[in-house]
Write a protein that holds these residues in place. Structure first.
Motif, PDB file in Angstrom:
ATOM      1  N   LEU A  62       1.179  -1.228   0.004  1.00  0.00           N
ATOM      2  CA  LEU A  62      -0.219  -0.013   0.050  1.00  0.00           C
ATOM      3  C   LEU A  62       1.173   1.193  -0.018  1.00  0.00           C
ATOM      4  CD1 LEU A  62      -2.662  -0.930   2.631  1.00  0.00           C
ATOM      5  CD2 LEU A  62      -3.209  -0.595  -0.226  1.00  0.00           C
ATOM      6  N   ALA A  63       2.588   1.234   0.718  1.00  0.00           N
ATOM      7  CA  ALA A  63       2.759   2.275   0.896  1.00  0.00           C
ATOM      8  C   ALA A  63       3.499   2.711  -0.586  1.00  0.00           C
ATOM      9  CB  ALA A  63       4.268   2.123   2.008  1.00  0.00           C
ATOM     10  N   SER A  64       3.727   1.940  -1.535  1.00  0.00           N
ATOM     11  CA  SER A  64       3.962   1.838  -2.671  1.00  0.00           C
ATOM     12  C   SER A  64       3.303   2.543  -4.137  1.00  0.00           C
ATOM     13  CB  SER A  64       4.376   0.647  -3.357  1.00  0.00           C
ATOM     14  OG  SER A  64       3.413  -0.334  -3.708  1.00  0.00           O
ATOM     15  N   LEU A  65       1.803   2.063  -3.037  1.00  0.00           N
ATOM     16  CA  LEU A  65       0.569   2.878  -4.092  1.00  0.00           C
ATOM     17  C   LEU A  65      -0.272   3.969  -4.214  1.00  0.00           C
ATOM     18  CD1 LEU A  65      -1.340  -0.590  -4.148  1.00  0.00           C
ATOM     19  CD2 LEU A  65      -0.532   0.371  -6.182  1.00  0.00           C
ATOM     20  N   LEU A  66       0.050   4.496  -2.435  1.00  0.00           N
ATOM     21  CA  LEU A  66      -1.023   5.676  -1.447  1.00  0.00           C
ATOM     22  C   LEU A  66       0.376   6.028  -0.833  1.00  0.00           C
ATOM     23  CD1 LEU A  66      -3.293   3.011  -0.335  1.00  0.00           C
ATOM     24  CD2 LEU A  66      -3.512   4.510  -2.345  1.00  0.00           C
ATOM     25  N   PRO A  67       1.892   6.717  -1.769  1.00  0.00           N
ATOM     26  CA  PRO A  67       2.736   7.112  -1.006  1.00  0.00           C
ATOM     27  C   PRO A  67       2.058   8.705   0.157  1.00  0.00           C
ATOM     28  CG  PRO A  67       2.677   8.169  -3.483  1.00  0.00           C
ATOM     29  CD  PRO A  67       1.474   6.857  -3.232  1.00  0.00           C
ATOM     30  N   ASP A  68       2.916   8.806   0.883  1.00  0.00           N
ATOM     31  CA  ASP A  68       2.748  10.143   1.690  1.00  0.00           C
ATOM     32  C   ASP A  68       1.484   9.609   2.415  1.00  0.00           C
ATOM     33  OD1 ASP A  68       4.566  11.514   0.617  1.00  0.00           O
ATOM     34  OD2 ASP A  68       3.044  12.294  -1.011  1.00  0.00           O
ATOM     35  N   THR A  69       0.855   8.560   2.754  1.00  0.00           N
ATOM     36  CA  THR A  69      -0.141   7.794   3.658  1.00  0.00           C
ATOM     37  C   THR A  69       0.877   7.945   5.321  1.00  0.00           C
ATOM     38  OG1 THR A  69      -1.776   6.621   2.364  1.00  0.00           O
ATOM     39  CG2 THR A  69      -1.748   6.300   4.117  1.00  0.00           C
ATOM     40  N   PRO A  70      -0.068   8.426   6.003  1.00  0.00           N
ATOM     41  CA  PRO A  70       0.873   8.390   7.024  1.00  0.00           C
ATOM     42  C   PRO A  70       0.753   7.282   7.306  1.00  0.00           C
ATOM     43  CG  PRO A  70      -0.969   9.912   7.662  1.00  0.00           C
ATOM     44  CD  PRO A  70      -1.040   9.532   6.185  1.00  0.00           C
ATOM     45  N   PRO A  71       1.345   6.374   8.398  1.00  0.00           N
ATOM     46  CA  PRO A  71       1.645   5.260   8.817  1.00  0.00           C
ATOM     47  C   PRO A  71       0.405   4.348   9.327  1.00  0.00           C
ATOM     48  CG  PRO A  71       3.842   6.103   9.793  1.00  0.00           C
ATOM     49  CD  PRO A  71       3.026   7.552   8.836  1.00  0.00           C
ATOM     50  N   ALA A  72      -0.170   5.334  10.224  1.00  0.00           N
ATOM     51  CA  ALA A  72      -0.790   4.247  11.012  1.00  0.00           C
ATOM     52  C   ALA A  72      -2.106   4.129  10.290  1.00  0.00           C
ATOM     53  CB  ALA A  72      -2.251   5.476  12.383  1.00  0.00           C
ATOM     54  N   ALA A  73      -2.489   5.987   9.193  1.00  0.00           N
ATOM     55  CA  ALA A  73      -3.512   4.993   8.110  1.00  0.00           C
ATOM     56  C   ALA A  73      -3.721   3.840   7.609  1.00  0.00           C
ATOM     57  CB  ALA A  73      -4.255   6.278   7.241  1.00  0.00           C
ATOM     58  N   LEU A  74      -1.481   3.779   6.715  1.00  0.00           N
ATOM     59  CA  LEU A  74      -1.363   2.744   6.207  1.00  0.00           C
ATOM     60  C   LEU A  74      -2.322   1.019   7.382  1.00  0.00           C
ATOM     61  CD1 LEU A  74       1.483   3.667   4.556  1.00  0.00           C
ATOM     62  CD2 LEU A  74      -0.272   3.166   3.605  1.00  0.00           C
ATOM     63  N   THR A  75      -1.100   1.525   7.842  1.00  0.00           N
ATOM     64  CA  THR A  75      -1.816  -0.095   9.164  1.00  0.00           C
ATOM     65  C   THR A  75      -2.994  -0.198   8.968  1.00  0.00           C
ATOM     66  OG1 THR A  75      -0.065   0.526  10.407  1.00  0.00           O
ATOM     67  CG2 THR A  75      -1.523  -1.941  11.291  1.00  0.00           C
ATOM     68  N   ARG A  76      -3.774   0.929   9.414  1.00  0.00           N
ATOM     69  CA  ARG A  76      -5.753   0.911   9.095  1.00  0.00           C
ATOM     70  C   ARG A  76      -6.100  -0.110   8.202  1.00  0.00           C
ATOM     71  NH1 ARG A  76      -5.924   5.375  11.517  1.00  0.00           N
ATOM     72  NH2 ARG A  76      -6.787   6.433   9.538  1.00  0.00           N
ATOM     73  N   THR A  77      -5.177   0.719   7.094  1.00  0.00           N
ATOM     74  CA  THR A  77      -5.953   0.733   5.668  1.00  0.00           C
ATOM     75  C   THR A  77      -6.207  -1.376   5.831  1.00  0.00           C
ATOM     76  OG1 THR A  77      -5.985   2.917   5.150  1.00  0.00           O
ATOM     77  CG2 THR A  77      -5.869   0.872   3.108  1.00  0.00           C
ATOM     78  N   ALA A  78      -4.407  -1.269   5.452  1.00  0.00           N
ATOM     79  CA  ALA A  78      -3.771  -3.096   5.668  1.00  0.00           C
ATOM     80  C   ALA A  78      -4.516  -4.274   5.741  1.00  0.00           C
ATOM     81  CB  ALA A  78      -2.655  -3.344   6.166  1.00  0.00           C
ATOM     82  N   HIS A  79      -5.728  -3.812   7.813  1.00  0.00           N
ATOM     83  CA  HIS A  79      -6.214  -4.474   8.501  1.00  0.00           C
ATOM     84  C   HIS A  79      -7.291  -4.460   7.901  1.00  0.00           C
ATOM     85  CE1 HIS A  79      -3.961  -5.470  12.679  1.00  0.00           C
ATOM     86  NE2 HIS A  79      -3.411  -4.073  11.627  1.00  0.00           N
ATOM     87  N   MET A  80      -7.519  -3.257   7.919  1.00  0.00           N
ATOM     88  CA  MET A  80      -9.101  -3.244   6.106  1.00  0.00           C
ATOM     89  C   MET A  80      -9.059  -4.154   5.420  1.00  0.00           C
ATOM     90  SD  MET A  80     -11.629  -2.113   7.983  1.00  0.00           S
ATOM     91  CE  MET A  80     -12.828  -1.770   6.855  1.00  0.00           C
ATOM     92  N   CYS A  81      -8.281  -4.120   4.422  1.00  0.00           N
ATOM     93  CA  CYS A  81      -7.963  -4.818   3.631  1.00  0.00           C
ATOM     94  C   CYS A  81      -8.269  -6.908   3.883  1.00  0.00           C
ATOM     95  CB  CYS A  81      -6.646  -4.444   2.826  1.00  0.00           C
ATOM     96  SG  CYS A  81      -7.014  -2.790   1.888  1.00  0.00           S
ATOM     97  N   LEU A  82      -6.752  -6.594   4.103  1.00  0.00           N
ATOM     98  CA  LEU A  82      -7.498  -8.497   5.134  1.00  0.00           C
ATOM     99  C   LEU A  82      -8.836  -8.754   5.361  1.00  0.00           C
ATOM    100  CD1 LEU A  82      -5.276 -10.953   5.186  1.00  0.00           C
ATOM    101  CD2 LEU A  82      -4.688  -9.940   7.916  1.00  0.00           C
ATOM    102  N   GLY A  83      -9.546  -7.969   6.272  1.00  0.00           N
ATOM    103  CA  GLY A  83     -10.498  -8.514   6.626  1.00  0.00           C
ATOM    104  C   GLY A  83     -11.292  -8.401   5.274  1.00  0.00           C
TER     105      GLY A  83
END
Length: 225
Positions: free
Chosen positions: A151-172
């Motif tokens: 996600l960091a490579s697809l959504l640059p400049d996204t805050p780390p906390a938001a990346l983690t939250r988004t990753a959990h949502m994608c996996l869910g």
């Protein structure tokens, strides 16, 4: 002649080891089939031996009980899954679209689970053997980290906390979709795979559009449609 005898003595343990490894693989394949058909709780060593075409005594030469078989099978499948997500979730290149990244990752994971449904069967029954729960949790954590990297490579400049939250949502979302996918076959399964991809892309598109480079984001979205 002595050299030949020594060579034969060395080869015999190797042949026995190779036969043993083939027998273990045969038993694990049979166990996977039985676990998928009846579930882990209802499965028995007799049913596994019967599926493998061997006697229960032969099975007990390699595994003391059903749990030992399930643990070995689960360990091997989790190792393969780690390899799969390492390949499927590598950071995307600048030319990779969101749709392409989602399609590639979902296809790899769905293919793995369709080819190895026994892992899903072991992890979703009333009794989970050995330490598979703990190992699965560790794998889950590693998987979230790899999704964050993608996600960091697809959504640059996204805050780390938001990346983690988004990753959990994608996996869910993926795990919920996988249960539906595995419950169907043929064209209907393919349709659910496509629905899962659509859900993930539509979830991630607004995040991509919110990047500071709005013009590039809009162009990237156009490439998705």
């Amino acid at each position: 002649m002595p050299e030949t005898a020594a060579h034969q003595e060395q080869e015999q343990p190797r042949r026995r080891q190779a036969r043993g490894e083939r027998r273990i693989a045969q038993l694990l394949e049979a166990a996977a089939s039985v676990f998928c058909a009846t579930g882990y709780t209802a499965a028995s060593t007799n049913a596994i031996a019967r599926e493998a075409g061997v006697s229960p005594g032969t099975l007990y030469q390699f595994f003391p009980n059903k749990e030992a078989i399930a643990i070995e099978l689960g360990d091997r499948l989790m190792h393969q899954l780690r390899t799969t997500y390492g390949e499927a979730l590598a950071p995307a290149t600048a030319a990779t679209t969101l749709r392409e990244a989602v399609d590639a990752a979902v296809d790899r994971f769905v293919d793995f689970n369709c080819e190895h449904p026994a892992l899903f069967a072991l992890m979703h029954g009333p009794d989970i053997p050995g330490r598979l729960t703990e190992e699965h949790d560790a794998l889950h954590a590693g998987l979230v980290t790899r999704i964050e990297g993608l996600l960091a490579s697809l959504l640059p400049d996204t805050p780390p906390a938001a990346l983690t939250r988004t990753a959990h949502m994608c996996l869910g979302l993926y795990k919920a979709g996988l249960e539906l996918i595995l419950a169907h076959e043929g064209g209907e399964r393919d349709a659910y795979v496509q629905e899962l991809k659509n859900v993930l892309v539509r979830y991630l598109e607004p995040l991509a559009d919110a990047r500071p480079d709005a013009g590039a984001a809009a162009h990237g979205r156009a490439r998705l449609l």
